[in-house]
Design a protein around this motif. Structure first.
Motif, mmCIF file in Angstrom:
data_model
loop_
_atom_site.group_PDB
_atom_site.id
_atom_site.type_symbol
_atom_site.label_atom_id
_atom_site.label_comp_id
_atom_site.label_asym_id
_atom_site.label_seq_id
_atom_site.Cartn_x
_atom_site.Cartn_y
_atom_site.Cartn_z
ATOM 1 N N SER A 1 11.236 -4.592 2.864
ATOM 2 C CA SER A 1 10.499 -3.863 2.240
ATOM 3 C C SER A 1 9.026 -4.304 2.285
ATOM 4 C CB SER A 1 10.773 -3.377 0.570
ATOM 5 O OG SER A 1 12.078 -2.900 0.619
ATOM 6 N N VAL A 2 8.075 -3.573 2.306
ATOM 7 C CA VAL A 2 6.794 -4.183 2.131
ATOM 8 C C VAL A 2 6.022 -3.074 1.244
ATOM 9 C CG1 VAL A 2 4.538 -4.631 3.345
ATOM 10 C CG2 VAL A 2 6.769 -5.019 4.542
ATOM 11 N N ASN A 3 5.745 -3.230 0.064
ATOM 12 C CA ASN A 3 5.412 -2.314 -1.090
ATOM 13 C C ASN A 3 3.907 -2.892 -1.740
ATOM 14 O OD1 ASN A 3 7.465 -0.876 -0.268
ATOM 15 N ND2 ASN A 3 8.872 -2.039 -1.807
ATOM 16 N N ASP A 4 3.310 -2.100 -2.071
ATOM 17 C CA ASP A 4 2.104 -2.295 -2.916
ATOM 18 C C ASP A 4 1.190 -3.505 -2.560
ATOM 19 O OD1 ASP A 4 2.446 -0.306 -5.278
ATOM 20 O OD2 ASP A 4 4.495 -1.485 -5.264
ATOM 21 N N CYS A 5 1.213 -3.609 -1.135
ATOM 22 C CA CYS A 5 0.414 -4.747 -0.544
ATOM 23 C C CYS A 5 -1.189 -4.211 0.014
ATOM 24 C CB CYS A 5 0.950 -5.219 0.502
ATOM 25 S SG CYS A 5 2.495 -6.247 -0.025
ATOM 26 N N LYS A 6 -1.990 -4.885 0.257
ATOM 27 C CA LYS A 6 -3.363 -4.464 0.732
ATOM 28 C C LYS A 6 -3.427 -4.966 2.150
ATOM 29 C CE LYS A 6 -5.652 -3.912 -3.818
ATOM 30 N NZ LYS A 6 -6.554 -4.279 -4.617
ATOM 31 N N PHE A 7 -3.886 -4.465 2.939
ATOM 32 C CA PHE A 7 -4.258 -4.849 4.374
ATOM 33 C C PHE A 7 -5.679 -4.848 4.636
ATOM 34 C CE2 PHE A 7 0.271 -4.287 3.949
ATOM 35 C CZ PHE A 7 0.695 -5.214 4.746
ATOM 36 N N GLU A 8 -6.454 -5.861 4.656
ATOM 37 C CA GLU A 8 -8.015 -5.528 4.778
ATOM 38 C C GLU A 8 -8.767 -6.383 6.001
ATOM 39 O OE1 GLU A 8 -8.571 -4.895 -0.230
ATOM 40 O OE2 GLU A 8 -9.134 -6.737 0.870
ATOM 41 N N ASP A 9 -9.600 -5.553 6.583
ATOM 42 C CA ASP A 9 -10.285 -6.230 7.499
ATOM 43 C C ASP A 9 -9.479 -7.171 8.703
ATOM 44 O OD1 ASP A 9 -12.729 -5.411 6.342
ATOM 45 O OD2 ASP A 9 -12.769 -7.137 4.945
ATOM 46 N N LEU A 10 -8.815 -6.512 9.244
ATOM 47 C CA LEU A 10 -7.792 -7.142 10.388
ATOM 48 C C LEU A 10 -8.414 -6.665 11.650
ATOM 49 C CD1 LEU A 10 -4.541 -5.781 8.697
ATOM 50 C CD2 LEU A 10 -5.650 -7.862 8.267
#
Length: 356
Positions: A299-308
């Protein structure tokens, strides 16, 4: 892993974790069926995994163009000025485009005279071009001025991919384009150019960059689940983590020549014939900040992915029971989530991913 009666929690405290390499998980990091290893933020804190470093020691080059030396074997395609992404020097400027007024030639394209002069050409100059759903970044091999136009010759192996591509329109007349990555194009605040030979980064700024935070990405992947068909990664959860500032530099050397659905023509030294894949060869993919190969119950939950510089989350090479929910994606150079791959006739049906 030893048996446990309940989920195992690994708490990450708030703050910035400047990573030197990806955190790798294998089958040995899995939990037994029925429980999970949960990697999560501690209470209301925000742990940030970053694959970047900061550039400092700026000096004036000319006018309001600054420069700094980049140490080590470092390459990149993005920089970030404070919270804003800088613009890689281009013509015309961001948000504007030119139009091809001629059809392609035997070696590339003839463009309008004066967009770039033969004397301004350097090895890392790129042509960015959009044709139907496809976006290409082609390295320019040479520039030749004539009385009526400028001829751009594309690197031969890239040009062969353009001519032999199995999908996409082959008519380029009327298609939008721009040129990118030349010192000669710097004419707006926030535009930058990196001279790879001299390892010098140039930035136009009305403010002394030494007073700003200038961030340069380094790592392509921050968390890497390296399962195999015989030894998958399983029963792991990630939540409350911010992934920030990843890198991807393949186009600097090999361009970007896509086929469809983010599958790329392989670079010359990575070409492999394989009838499991469409058109009988293995494609290349853009790397992800969170990368997974053969995972079950992850599971990958409630994460942020920014400026990739690449993809946010990627699950490939089989697996099942994947939960990707309530994440935020902001500023991904590629796609947010990518599931599966191009093996439409797999030799081993375990390569197919399901229940996502």
């Amino acid at each position: 892993m030893p048996q446990a009666e309940g989920n195992i929690y690994v708490y990450l405290r708030g703050g910035i974790y400047q990573m030197e390499k990806a955190a790798v998980f294998t089958a040995e990091d899995s939990a037994p069926d029925g429980i999970k290893v949960v990697w999560t933020a501690y209470e209301n804190e925000e742990p940030v995994l970053t694959g970047a470093t900061e550039a400092g020691n700026w000096t004036l080059a000319e006018g309001n163009i600054w420069k700094t030396k980049i140490e080590g074997k470092h390459d990149f395609r993005q920089i970030y000025i404070g919270n804003e992404k800088g613009t890689r020097a281009r013509t015309p400027n961001k948000g504007e485009y030119l139009t091809l007024d001629k059809e392609r030639t035997d070696t590339g394209f003839d463009i309008q005279k004066g967009v770039i002069n033969e004397s301004e050409f350097k090895d890392d100059l790129e042509l960015a071009i959009r044709n139907v759903w496809m976006h290409k970044r082609l390295k320019i091999d040479s520039v030749k001025d004539t009385d009526t136009h400028t001829s751009l010759a594309i690197e031969p192996y890239m040009w062969n991919d353009v001519l032999t591509g199995p999908q996409g329109a082959t008519i380029y007349y009327g298609v939008k384009y721009w040129l990118e990555n030349s010192y000669a194009f710097i004419d707006q605040n926030g535009e930058w150019y990196y001279d790879r030979d001299k390892k010098e980064l140039y930035l136009m700024s009305d403010i002394d960059p030494n007073q700003l935070s200038i961030t340069i990405p380094r790592l392509e992947t921050l968390i890497d689940l390296q399962g195999t068909l015989d030894a998958p990664v399983s029963n792991i959860e990630f939540s409350g983590i911010t992934f920030q500032y990843t890198n991807w530099t393949r186009p600097n050397d090999y361009g970007l020549n896509d086929i469809q659905a983010n599958t790329l023509f392989p670079s010359p030294d990575h070409y492999v014939e394989d009838k499991q894949y469409r058109y009988d060869f293995v494609k290349e993919y853009i790397p992800a900040a969170f990368s997974s190969q053969t995972a079950f119950h992850v599971s990958v939950n409630d994460c942020k992915f920014e400026d990739l510089g690449g993809t946010g989350i990627s699950f490939k090479n089989g697996g099942a029971h994947i939960d990707i929910s309530k994440n935020v994606f902001d500023g991904c150079a590629n796609t947010a989530v990518e599931v599966g791959e191009d093996s439409y006739k797999p030799n081993d049906t375990r390569m197919r991913i399901s229940d996502v």
